[in-house]
Motif scaffolding. Structure first.
Motif, short mmCIF file in Angstrom:
data_model
loop_
_atom_site.label_atom_id
_atom_site.label_comp_id
_atom_site.label_asym_id
_atom_site.label_seq_id
_atom_site.Cartn_x
_atom_site.Cartn_y
_atom_site.Cartn_z
N LEU A 133 0.81 -1.24 0.00
CA LEU A 133 0.00 0.00 0.00
C LEU A 133 0.83 1.28 0.00
O LEU A 133 0.58 2.18 -0.81
CB LEU A 133 -0.97 -0.01 1.20
CG LEU A 133 -2.18 -0.93 1.01
CD1 LEU A 133 -2.95 -1.05 2.32
CD2 LEU A 133 -3.09 -0.42 -0.09
N ALA A 167 0.26 3.64 -3.45
CA ALA A 167 -0.58 4.83 -3.28
C ALA A 167 0.03 6.02 -4.02
O ALA A 167 1.26 6.14 -4.11
CB ALA A 167 -0.72 5.14 -1.78
N TYR A 208 -8.75 -4.90 1.32
CA TYR A 208 -8.23 -3.54 1.17
C TYR A 208 -8.91 -2.82 -0.01
O TYR A 208 -9.21 -1.63 0.07
CB TYR A 208 -6.72 -3.56 1.00
CG TYR A 208 -6.00 -4.02 2.26
CD1 TYR A 208 -5.72 -3.12 3.28
CD2 TYR A 208 -5.64 -5.36 2.43
CE1 TYR A 208 -5.08 -3.54 4.45
CE2 TYR A 208 -5.02 -5.79 3.58
CZ TYR A 208 -4.74 -4.88 4.59
OH TYR A 208 -4.13 -5.30 5.76
N HIS A 261 -12.23 -1.67 1.19
CA HIS A 261 -12.04 -0.56 2.13
C HIS A 261 -11.78 0.75 1.37
O HIS A 261 -12.41 1.77 1.66
CB HIS A 261 -10.86 -0.90 3.06
CG HIS A 261 -10.42 0.25 3.92
ND1 HIS A 261 -11.17 0.72 4.98
CD2 HIS A 261 -9.29 1.01 3.87
CE1 HIS A 261 -10.53 1.73 5.54
NE2 HIS A 261 -9.39 1.93 4.89
N TYR A 262 -10.89 0.68 0.39
CA TYR A 262 -10.54 1.91 -0.35
C TYR A 262 -11.64 2.34 -1.31
O TYR A 262 -11.79 3.52 -1.60
CB TYR A 262 -9.19 1.73 -1.07
CG TYR A 262 -8.01 1.91 -0.15
CD1 TYR A 262 -7.53 3.18 0.16
CD2 TYR A 262 -7.41 0.81 0.45
CE1 TYR A 262 -6.46 3.35 1.03
CE2 TYR A 262 -6.34 0.97 1.33
CZ TYR A 262 -5.87 2.24 1.62
OH TYR A 262 -4.82 2.40 2.49
N LEU A 270 -13.93 4.35 0.90
CA LEU A 270 -13.36 5.69 1.10
C LEU A 270 -13.44 6.51 -0.19
O LEU A 270 -13.56 7.74 -0.16
CB LEU A 270 -11.89 5.58 1.53
CG LEU A 270 -11.59 4.97 2.91
CD1 LEU A 270 -10.08 4.90 3.12
CD2 LEU A 270 -12.23 5.81 4.01
N GLY A 271 -13.37 5.81 -1.33
CA GLY A 271 -13.31 6.47 -2.64
C GLY A 271 -14.56 7.22 -3.01
O GLY A 271 -14.55 8.03 -3.96
N ASP A 293 -13.21 10.37 -1.60
CA ASP A 293 -11.78 10.66 -1.74
C ASP A 293 -11.26 9.96 -2.99
O ASP A 293 -11.06 8.74 -2.99
CB ASP A 293 -11.03 10.16 -0.49
CG ASP A 293 -9.52 10.37 -0.59
OD1 ASP A 293 -9.04 10.89 -1.62
OD2 ASP A 293 -8.81 9.97 0.36
N ALA A 346 -8.17 7.65 -2.75
CA ALA A 346 -8.41 6.31 -2.19
C ALA A 346 -8.95 5.38 -3.28
O ALA A 346 -8.55 4.22 -3.38
CB ALA A 346 -9.41 6.40 -1.03
N LYS A 347 -9.85 5.91 -4.13
CA LYS A 347 -10.38 5.09 -5.22
C LYS A 347 -9.27 4.70 -6.20
O LYS A 347 -9.24 3.58 -6.71
CB LYS A 347 -11.50 5.82 -5.96
CG LYS A 347 -12.15 4.95 -7.02
CD LYS A 347 -13.38 5.58 -7.65
CE LYS A 347 -13.96 4.64 -8.71
NZ LYS A 347 -15.11 5.24 -9.40
N THR A 406 -6.21 4.12 -5.48
CA THR A 406 -5.49 3.00 -4.86
C THR A 406 -6.26 1.70 -5.04
O THR A 406 -5.67 0.66 -5.37
CB THR A 406 -5.26 3.28 -3.35
OG1 THR A 406 -4.51 4.48 -3.21
CG2 THR A 406 -4.51 2.14 -2.68
N ALA A 407 -7.59 1.76 -4.85
CA ALA A 407 -8.42 0.56 -4.99
C ALA A 407 -8.34 0.01 -6.42
O ALA A 407 -8.17 -1.20 -6.63
CB ALA A 407 -9.87 0.89 -4.64
#
Length: 960
Positions: free
Chosen positions: A343, A347, A402, A405-406, A409-410, A413, A416-417, A419-420
């Motif tokens: 991560l 990121a 994960y 989770h992201y 958040l996405g 944010d 965060a998306k 990262t997902a």
């Protein structure tokens, strides 16, 4: 001498000036023909009074001169022996004493010389290097080690051979003990100078070079001197992986010698884990912990990027060895790896966003093309994929926690998306993402289409309220998984994808162009485009206009050719729509392409861009120049003739390929007067001196010979053309081009015209057959023979014409030539067009050759048996200009600037000298029957006398 050196220095400076570099480079070519040019360059490099940029230009010119002029393809020196010895004597000391940028160029020159001379013709070099090592001066020692590394690093990509093993053994014998001693010296000096920044930096660089050489010496086999000292070497590796020094604490962006050293150690650990597990396996677990601690201690600063990447490469190597990989086979361990290593390194960082905004083209190249091999993201992805390959279900389960989770958040944010989506891309693809097909194999525990519809599609189609990077993620998702979508899904996705070309964001519209181009390149199992002309034609006109507008937005030459991805998309659209370009406004497309040519010819700076640009012009020539009433030449002549007159060397090979294609595609049109002007220019020696010009020039001459035969004879140009054939025949690299020209000559002119030259031609060909010829050379010789033989029936031509000239050189020479070269090589012909020519030649030989009828009775039988054999698999020759589908080489496989880059849109199919014969077996039967009648049954009689009973039965239908 001083004035000569000053003049040379002025020319070198002028090559650095964009306005004058072409004339200066041309003048340098003339200087290079003078005696001791290489030594004059070294003199400038060694003169400290000269500006650094001049010395660097001289070092670069020296390296390039050595590359092309040191030895010939057989390894013989092209320079006088005295000059060679002086270079070897002076070069090492000069490199050691030079500044780093100059050291790099001279190091490459030494490596080139070492390719041909080391070690047997330069067996003093390693001892010389050892004698120069200093235990007190890191600058001198580092210079010596740079030279050593520049020679030894050549071994890394090579396959094992006896010669290579001898060379490595020679180095280990003369260098090995000193290498081990210098490891101890560097270790002591680092300790002694831990508070002295300048000296510490120098000795850390020494250790770094020693670790690189440790890799070099071990890359082929484990040398005994290293095997016996392996434990003490591993102690040094451990020590410097963990080494810290507050002197370097204030650095943020620049890689310090300490990170560089640790990165080199990780490189060596990766090699030993992959290659020497039996010897090194006992150390792997401890090094894994050590490297894990390194990864846990480094921050997000740019200075740690290289080290992080190399450390992850080592962990990937550990995960590649089944018995070591088991340490990762645990849900808790994998969770820790994802959280602590994956991560933080996948990121988005501020530096990524800055590059996205400030250097968009660099962002694209790094992200898309794999030029980010040393990036944290790429290395973390490779590690994760290796773990996935070992433990697919477990890794998917862990990572999906994960991703979920992201994604949550996405919703608020976008980072965060990102990262997902990145994590999903990393675990969904199995194996590498290929340039042609994207992701071919998908993780069986995920659904890529469903994930796209639920989480990605909205970002692709939304006009507003979406971050540019989120748009890029959506486009990249489609790009990567393009093979996973069927035609119906792509028909729905192509329009929103194209609409993203209208974005004002550089990266978004460029990614859209990349994805559109790759989808248009995509083919099914039958080799047909997934989206063909009918699918893209409705968008083509607007698409092309928009792409040209994006390319031409800034008309400065360097800026205009910056974005090769846009030009590649233009090229692909033109290839897919073929002659549908008429519906897009051919005049407008041509005008844009010519305007771009006129701008970039001022300063060619991006080889990929101008390669695609000329492929685009080639596509127009291929699919449009044969249309009724079309003549592309007047529009192309002005920019192209300027390129030839000014000798814009980067473009000349492309121009001649396009001109040759225009001639070949329009065989019935009269030769343009402009082309006749070109013949004189191509017959002088100068254009042929540039290696990359030889294939297209040969092709152009081959194409124009049959079209301008009368002018060639009237203006006495046949002899200069044959001189070019002779020159090209001398080198293995150009012998194929020589035969292209020869075949055009022999296929065009009648026997009386060829008579004065034919004996010399055969003498040249035969003399080269005496000196260990390649199979490809024998193939071309055999094809040439068949071409002469198959022209029987024309006054004076045929097998007898060849035999007459061969026997005039040496009595009895034809029989062994025919038995050992022609017959066996014809049997091995792979291309249908060559087998067809061989069949026509053999048929005419047994029907029309007096020599075979009377002198070579056995030869007549052998020839007929070979004819029967070839007819078991009669050739099917397809007419056409190369393959219908333009399957161009992947750009990364093309050696830009090295030799010759072929245009695939201008690629020509194999030469068929008898296109009118379509059904070869039927033609053979008709020909033999007619000849048998013409000769009062002689062919049938020969068959009964000279063939076996079995062969007579097979041959009978062809006579009756």
């Amino acid at each position: 001498m001083a004035s000569g050196m000053e003049h040379l220095a002025q020319l070198l400076n002028a090559t650095l000036d964009a306005q004058h570099h072409r004339k200066a480079e041309s003048a340098l070519k003339d200087e290079a023909k003078k005696p001791q040019y290489s030594l004059a360059l070294l003199n400038i490099v060694s003169t400290e009074a000269q500006p650094t940029k001049t010395r660097l230009a001289a070092a670069l010119a020296f390296k390039n001169f050595i590359r092309h002029n040191y030895v010939d393809e057989e390894g013989n020196y092209k320079l006088p022996q005295e000059e060679v010895q002086t270079i070897k004597r002076e070069l090492v000391g000069l490199m050691i004493s030079s500044p780093p940028t100059i050291q790099t160029q001279l190091g490459e020159a030494i490596s080139i010389i070492a390719d041909s001379d080391f070690w047997e013709r330069w067996d003093t070099l390693t001892k010389d290097l050892v004698s120069r090592l200093s235990t007190t001066d890191p600058k001198v020692t580092n210079g010596v080690l740079e030279v050593a590394h520049s020679i030894f690093v050549r071994w890394r990509p090579l396959f094992q051979s006896n010669e290579l093993n001898k060379e490595v053994l020679h180095v280990v014998d003369t260098f090995g003990d000193s290498f081990i001693q210098m490891l101890g010296v560097a270790d002591q000096q680092i300790e002694a100078n831990k508070g002295n920044a300048a000296a510490l930096k120098g000795w850390l660089e020494t250790m770094s070079l020693l670790i690189k050489i440790f890799y070099d010496l071990s890359c082929q086999d484990l040398p005994s001197v290293i095997e016996s000292n392996l434990q003490s070497i591993t102690m040094i590796l451990h020590k410097y992986l963990s080494y810290t020094n507050s002197i370097f604490d204030d650095e943020d962006d620049e890689v310090t010698p300490l990170e560089a050293l640790k990165a080199d150690i990780c490189d060596a650990l990766q090699l030993y884990t992959n290659k020497y597990d039996d010897d090194f396996g006992v150390y792997v677990h401890e090094f894994t912990n050590n490297v894990w601690n390194v990864l846990s201690s480094v921050g997000p600063q740019k200075r740690y990027d290289l080290l992080t990447s190399k450390a992850l490469h080592f962990l990937t190597a550990v995960a590649s060895v089944p018995r070591h990989a088991e340490i990762f086979n645990n849900e808790q361990v994998l969770g820790t790896i994802v959280e602590k290593v994956i991560l933080p390194n996948v990121a988005l960082r501020e530096t990524d966003i800055e590059m996205f905004e400030d250097e968009p083209i660099e962002f694209i190249r790094q992200d898309l093309e794999g030029s980010d091999t040393e990036s944290r993201r790429r290395a973390a992805t490779d590690f994760l994929r290796k773990l996935l390959a070992n433990f697919e279900m477990l890794v998917t389960q862990v990572v999906f926690k994960y991703i979920s989770h992201y994604l949550a958040l996405g919703k608020t944010d976008w980072k965060a998306k990102d990262t997902a989506v990145y994590l999903f891309l990393a675990i969904a693809a199995k194996g590498t993402v290929t340039a042609a097909q994207g992701v071919k194999t998908v993780n069986s525990y995920v659904n890529v289409v469903e994930f796209f519809q639920e989480h990605i599609a909205s970002d692709l189609v939304a006009d507003a309220g979406v971050e540019p990077l989120s748009k890029v993620d959506a486009i990249k998702y489609l790009h990567n998984f393009r093979s996973q979508l069927n035609k119906a899904q792509w028909e729905g996705a192509i329009k929103p994808l194209i609409q993203n070309l209208a974005s004002t964001n550089y990266v978004v519209y460029t990614y859209a162009a990349i994805a559109v181009e790759r989808v248009l390149f995509l083919t099914d199992d039958q080799g047909q485009h997934l989206l063909g002309r009918a699918d893209i034609q409705p968008y083509a006109k607007d698409l092309l206009e928009h792409l040209f507008a994006l390319v031409e937005k800034d008309s400065a030459p360097a800026k205009l050719q910056e974005n090769e991805f846009l030009m590649r998309c233009i090229m692909r659209v033109l290839i897919v729509i073929k002659d549908g370009v008429t519906e897009c406004g051919i005049d407008s497309v041509l005008r844009h392409l010519i305007s771009i040519t006129n701008i970039i010819k001022e300063n060619p700076s991006n080889p990929r861009f101008y390669y695609y640009h000329f492929e685009a012009i080639g596509a127009l020539v291929r699919y449009y120049s044969t249309a009724s009433g079309v003549n592309l030449l007047p529009a192309l002549w002005e920019p192209f003739s300027f390129i030839l007159n000014e000798d814009i060397s980067e473009f000349v090979p492309f121009v001649f390929q396009i001109f040759a294609a225009l001639l070949e595609l329009n065989p019935t049109l009269p030769v343009p007067a402009d082309f006749k002007l070109l013949i004189d220019g191509t017959l002088g020696p100068t254009p042929w001196e540039t290696r990359g010009n030889v294939p297209p020039l040969s092709r152009f001459i081959s194409a124009i010979i049959p079209r301008a035969a009368k002018e060639i004879l009237d203006e006495k140009k046949l002899e200069p053309i044959l001189s070019i054939f002779q020159r090209l025949l001398t080198s293995k690299k150009t012998e194929q081009n020589a035969f292209d020209i020869l075949e055009a000559v022999v296929g065009t002119f009648p026997a009386p015209v060829l008579e004065p030259y034919f004996g010399t031609i055969i003498t040249l060909i035969f003399s080269k057959l005496q000196s260990n010829p390649t199979d490809s050379y024998k193939t071309r010789v055999t094809r040439f023979y068949h071409l002469v033989s198959a022209r029987a029936g024309e006054p004076g031509m045929g097998a007898d014409y060849f035999i007459k000239h061969a026997e005039a050189i040496q009595a009895g020479v034809f029989t062994p030539f025919y038995l050992t070269v022609i017959l066996p090589t014809t049997r091995q012909f792979a291309r249908p067009v060559d087998r067809k020519l061989g069949l026509i030649s053999f048929t005419k030989t047994i029907c029309d050759s007096t020599a075979f009828a009377q002198r070579y009775a056995k030869g007549w039988g052998f020839t007929t048996n070979h004819l029967i054999d070839l007819l078991k698999n009669p050739p099917q020759v397809t007419a056409g200009f190369g393959d219908e589908l333009v399957a161009e080489a992947d750009v990364d496989d093309i050696g830009f600037g090295i030799g010759f880059t072929p245009l695939n849109t201008c690629k020509r199919g194999p030469r068929d000298d008898f296109p009118e014969i379509t059904d070869v077996p039927a033609w053979i039967r008709q020909y033999i029957v007619a000849a048998n009648q013409r000769h009062s049954g002689a062919i049938a009689r020969f068959a009964s006398e000279r063939l076996s009973a079995e062969a007579i039965e097979v041959f009978k239908p062809y006579v009756s």
